[in-house]
Design a protein around this motif. Structure first.
Motif, short mmCIF file in Angstrom:
data_model
loop_
_atom_site.label_atom_id
_atom_site.label_comp_id
_atom_site.label_asym_id
_atom_site.label_seq_id
_atom_site.Cartn_x
_atom_site.Cartn_y
_atom_site.Cartn_z
N THR A 68 2.40 38.81 -18.04
CA THR A 68 1.31 38.05 -18.64
C THR A 68 1.67 36.57 -18.64
O THR A 68 2.82 36.20 -18.88
CB THR A 68 1.06 38.51 -20.09
N ALA A 69 0.67 35.75 -18.36
CA ALA A 69 0.90 34.31 -18.28
C ALA A 69 -0.01 33.55 -19.24
O ALA A 69 -1.11 34.00 -19.54
CB ALA A 69 0.66 33.82 -16.86
N TRP A 70 0.48 32.42 -19.69
CA TRP A 70 -0.34 31.44 -20.39
C TRP A 70 -0.55 30.26 -19.45
O TRP A 70 0.40 29.77 -18.83
CB TRP A 70 0.33 30.96 -21.67
N TRP A 71 -1.80 29.82 -19.39
CA TRP A 71 -2.18 28.65 -18.61
C TRP A 71 -2.87 27.67 -19.57
O TRP A 71 -3.30 28.05 -20.66
CB TRP A 71 -3.18 29.02 -17.51
N GLN A 121 -5.64 24.04 -19.48
CA GLN A 121 -6.43 23.09 -18.71
C GLN A 121 -6.93 22.00 -19.63
O GLN A 121 -7.67 22.26 -20.57
CB GLN A 121 -7.60 23.79 -18.02
N ALA A 122 -6.48 20.79 -19.33
CA ALA A 122 -6.92 19.62 -20.08
C ALA A 122 -8.16 19.04 -19.40
O ALA A 122 -8.39 19.27 -18.21
CB ALA A 122 -5.81 18.59 -20.13
N PRO A 123 -8.98 18.30 -20.13
CA PRO A 123 -10.18 17.72 -19.54
C PRO A 123 -9.86 16.88 -18.31
O PRO A 123 -8.97 16.03 -18.34
CB PRO A 123 -10.73 16.85 -20.68
N GLY A 124 -10.57 17.15 -17.24
CA GLY A 124 -10.39 16.38 -16.02
C GLY A 124 -9.16 16.72 -15.22
O GLY A 124 -8.87 16.05 -14.22
N LYS A 125 -8.43 17.76 -15.64
CA LYS A 125 -7.20 18.12 -14.93
C LYS A 125 -7.28 19.55 -14.44
O LYS A 125 -8.08 20.35 -14.91
CB LYS A 125 -5.99 17.94 -15.86
N GLN A 126 -6.41 19.85 -13.49
CA GLN A 126 -6.33 21.22 -12.97
C GLN A 126 -5.65 22.12 -13.98
O GLN A 126 -4.84 21.69 -14.81
CB GLN A 126 -5.55 21.22 -11.66
N ARG A 127 -6.00 23.39 -13.89
CA ARG A 127 -5.32 24.38 -14.74
C ARG A 127 -3.86 24.47 -14.31
O ARG A 127 -3.56 24.50 -13.12
CB ARG A 127 -6.02 25.73 -14.59
N GLU A 128 -2.97 24.50 -15.29
CA GLU A 128 -1.54 24.56 -14.98
C GLU A 128 -0.89 25.73 -15.69
O GLU A 128 -1.28 26.11 -16.80
CB GLU A 128 -0.82 23.25 -15.36
N LEU A 168 2.47 32.78 -27.73
CA LEU A 168 3.01 31.51 -27.25
C LEU A 168 3.27 30.64 -28.47
O LEU A 168 2.33 30.16 -29.12
CB LEU A 168 2.04 30.81 -26.29
N GLN A 169 4.54 30.50 -28.80
CA GLN A 169 4.93 29.62 -29.91
C GLN A 169 5.12 28.22 -29.35
O GLN A 169 5.90 28.02 -28.42
CB GLN A 169 6.24 30.12 -30.53
N MET A 170 4.39 27.29 -29.92
CA MET A 170 4.43 25.91 -29.43
C MET A 170 4.92 25.01 -30.56
O MET A 170 4.29 24.92 -31.62
CB MET A 170 3.03 25.47 -28.98
N ASN A 171 6.04 24.36 -30.33
CA ASN A 171 6.65 23.47 -31.33
C ASN A 171 6.67 22.04 -30.82
O ASN A 171 6.52 21.79 -29.62
CB ASN A 171 8.07 23.93 -31.63
N THR A 184 -2.80 18.75 -25.59
CA THR A 184 -4.20 19.07 -25.86
C THR A 184 -4.85 19.67 -24.63
O THR A 184 -4.82 19.08 -23.55
CB THR A 184 -4.96 17.81 -26.30
N ALA A 185 -5.42 20.86 -24.79
CA ALA A 185 -6.02 21.58 -23.66
C ALA A 185 -6.64 22.87 -24.18
O ALA A 185 -6.44 23.25 -25.34
CB ALA A 185 -4.95 21.92 -22.61
N VAL A 186 -7.38 23.51 -23.30
CA VAL A 186 -7.78 24.89 -23.54
C VAL A 186 -6.70 25.78 -22.96
O VAL A 186 -6.30 25.61 -21.80
CB VAL A 186 -9.14 25.21 -22.91
N TYR A 187 -6.20 26.70 -23.76
CA TYR A 187 -5.14 27.60 -23.35
C TYR A 187 -5.72 28.98 -23.05
O TYR A 187 -6.48 29.52 -23.86
CB TYR A 187 -4.07 27.68 -24.43
N TYR A 188 -5.35 29.52 -21.90
CA TYR A 188 -5.85 30.80 -21.44
C TYR A 188 -4.69 31.76 -21.21
O TYR A 188 -3.62 31.36 -20.74
CB TYR A 188 -6.57 30.65 -20.11
#
Length: 122
Positions: A34-37, A39-46, A80-83, A90-94
Motif C-alpha cells: 500500500t502506498a501514500w501519495w 498532490q499539491a495544487p498545480g503539482k504532479q502527484r508524488e 501515515l504518521q507525519m511529524n 500541504t496537499a491532498v493525500y491519497y
C-alpha cells in the motif's frame, strides 16, 4: 466491491503532527503493498511512502525521518504518521493499493481512496 477510505487530514500549524489512516473494505482476498501519495495544487502527484504486505517500507528521500508508514493487517488499515509538518506538506493525500478481489480472479486491481486534505499553516 472494494473501497479505500482515508481519514485524519486537517489543518495544523507548522511543526505539528497528523496521523492519516487508510482503511480497506469489501470483497478482499488480499492486499499487496500500500502506498501514500500526495498532490499539491498545480503539482504532479508524488509518492510519499510505501509499505509491503510483509512490512518493509520505503519513503521519498525528502520525507525520511519525518513520516512513518505502518500497517495493521487485522484491520486492513495503513497509517501515515507525519511529524514536524511544513507548509510545503500541504496537499491532498491519497492511499493506493493493488487488491485481489473475491470472484475477480488471481490478479490484483488497483484502487485509490478519495483523498484527505492536509493543510499546514505557517
Amino acid at each position: 466491491q472494494v473501497q479505500l477510505v482515508e481519514s485524519g487530514g486537517g489543518v495544523v500549524q507548522a511543526g505539528g503532527s497528523l496521523r492519516l489512516s487508510c482503511t480497506a473494505s469489501g470483497s478482499i482476498v488480499s492486499i499487496n503493498g500500500t502506498a501514500w501519495w500526495r498532490q499539491a495544487p498545480g503539482k504532479q502527484r508524488e509518492l510519499v511512502a510505501h509499505i509491503t504486505s510483509g512490512g518493509p517500507t520505503n519513503y521519498a528521500d525528502s520525507l525520511k525521518g519525518r513520516f512513518t508508514i505502518s500497517r495493521d493487517n487485522a484491520r486492513n488499515t495503513v497509517y501515515l504518521q507525519m511529524n514536524s509538518l511544513k507548509p510545503e506538506d500541504t496537499a491532498v493525500y491519497y492511499c493506493n493499493a493493488p487488491v485481489v478481489v473475491h470472484g475477480w480472479g488471481p490478479n490484483p486491481y488497483d484502487y485509490w481512496g478519495q483523498g484527505t486534505q492536509v493543510t499546514v499553516s505557517s
